[in-house]
Design an enzyme around this catalytic site. Structure first.
Site, PDB file in Angstrom:
ATOM      1  N   ASP A  31       0.840  -1.202   0.000  1.00  0.00           N
ATOM      2  CA  ASP A  31       0.000   0.000   0.000  1.00  0.00           C
ATOM      3  C   ASP A  31       0.878   1.256   0.000  1.00  0.00           C
ATOM      4  OD1 ASP A  31       0.890  -0.194   2.586  1.00  0.00           O
ATOM      5  OD2 ASP A  31      -1.092  -0.125   3.521  1.00  0.00           O
ATOM      6  N   GLU A  33      -1.613  -5.547   8.663  1.00  0.00           N
ATOM      7  CA  GLU A  33      -0.797  -4.931   9.712  1.00  0.00           C
ATOM      8  C   GLU A  33      -1.467  -5.103  11.072  1.00  0.00           C
ATOM      9  OE1 GLU A  33       0.062  -0.829   8.802  1.00  0.00           O
ATOM     10  OE2 GLU A  33       0.950  -1.335   6.853  1.00  0.00           O
ATOM     11  N   GLU A  44       9.049  -4.249  10.629  1.00  0.00           N
ATOM     12  CA  GLU A  44       9.497  -2.945  10.112  1.00  0.00           C
ATOM     13  C   GLU A  44      10.067  -2.080  11.219  1.00  0.00           C
ATOM     14  OE1 GLU A  44       6.781  -1.041   7.421  1.00  0.00           O
ATOM     15  OE2 GLU A  44       7.937   0.825   7.385  1.00  0.00           O
TER      16      GLU A  44
HETATM   17  O1  KIV Z   1       3.596  -1.143   1.614  1.00  0.00           O
HETATM   18  C1  KIV Z   1       4.783  -1.516   1.668  1.00  0.00           C
HETATM   19  O2  KIV Z   1       5.610  -1.228   0.797  1.00  0.00           O
HETATM   20  C2  KIV Z   1       5.175  -2.330   2.804  1.00  0.00           C
HETATM   21  C3  KIV Z   1       6.647  -2.575   2.989  1.00  0.00           C
HETATM   22  C4  KIV Z   1       7.264  -1.362   3.542  1.00  0.00           C
HETATM   23  C5  KIV Z   1       6.904  -3.766   3.795  1.00  0.00           C
HETATM   24  O3  KIV Z   1       4.365  -2.743   3.569  1.00  0.00           O
END
Ligand code: KIV
Length: 272
Positions: free
Chosen positions: A52, A123, A190
């Site tokens: 996203d 998430e 992250e």
């Molecule tokens: O949306 C994204 O690019 C991510 C990465 C940072 C893991 O979730």
């Protein structure tokens, strides 16, 4: 020295768990469109994430919150058309899975059906447990994402390193164990301290994929535009740039403008 142990013609969620048990590091990169996905897949990247982060990188929003499910499906289906080898994981966007498990399942089904993707990513930990269970029960592979979770940026207030304090580190570890127990096939970690990544990775049989999580993760992920240096204002410590495409592309485009203005382009050989 390479950690690669085996050739994979087609990467699956099972391959990733096998790579971890064989000590082979997993490579993962974002892609949001057909042309980029073709290059990334041909370079043998194991996993393509339709993140996203498209909200920032492709649409210019400040956060990942505005991107919609329809927009994620558009990006994912473009990527899927390009990919022959990599496993393609798609982020469920903000608001499409947090409110209730039924809605989460509907959103995940739309991604799988309408884009042809292979898995989804969400998430959070205990807060989204029921949604994760529901999606997994439908046979859809789920990847978790802990630590700095950009969809909660307004709760955190900043993009600084997460889980430096014991309480948050303990909660992250509990969430990781819970996601594994539910049946997730991997977890993105992250921007957390490297030693916490080590502890979590050693406690799980499913792979961890780090972004700003240090060298002990079972794999690494970066945003491809950052790796290529197409973005140039974003400079976190964890980012390694392999090119400076912002400058190179700017120079090439500047040369084109110059050639058009000076009547150099097109030449006699470049016309019919
Ligand atoms: O949306 C994204 O690019 C991510 C990465 C940072 C893991 O979730």
């Amino acid at each position: 020295m390479s950690t690669a142990k085996k050739e994979y013609k087609r990467v699956t969620v099972k391959s990733l768990v096998e790579m971890k048990s064989n000590g082979e590091k997993i490579s993962m990169l974002t892609a949001y469109d057909y042309s980029m996905a073709k290059i990334v897949d041909a370079a043998n990247v194991d996993v393509i994430l339709v993140g996203d982060s498209a909200s920032n990188v492709m649409a210019g929003h400040e956060t990942t919150l505005p991107i919609t499910l329809d927009q994620m499906i558009y990006h994912a289906s473009s990527v899927i058309r390009a990919v022959k080898r990599a496993l393609v994981i798609v982020d469920l966007p903000f608001g499409s899975y947090q409110s209730d498990p039924k809605e989460a399942l509907r959103s995940a089904i739309r991604i799988m059906k309408e884009s042809g993707a292979h898995a989804v990513k969400v998430e959070g930990g205990t807060e989204i447990k029921e949604s994760v269970k529901r999606i997994l029960a439908a046979g859809i592979p789920v990847m978790g994402h802990l630590g700095l979770t950009p969809q909660s940026i307004y709760k955190f207030g900043t993009y600084t390193v997460r889980a430096k304090e014991e309480e948050e580190a303990n909660k992250l570890m509990e969430d990781a164990l819970m996601l594994e127990k539910l049946g997730c096939f991997g977890i993105v970690l992250e921007k957390i301290p490297a030693n916490l990544t080590k502890k979590v990775s050693e406690s799980l049989t499913i792979p961890t994929i780090g972004i700003g999580g240090g060298k002990y993760a079972d794999g690494q992920v970066l945003v491809v535009h950052d790796l290529l240096g197409m973005t140039h204002e974003f400079n976190p410590r964890f980012l390694r740039r392999y090119m400076n495409l912002y400058e190179e592309m700017g120079n090439a485009i500047g040369n084109y403008v110059k050639d058009v203005k000076s009547l150099d382009f097109p030449s006699d050989d470049e016309q019919y």
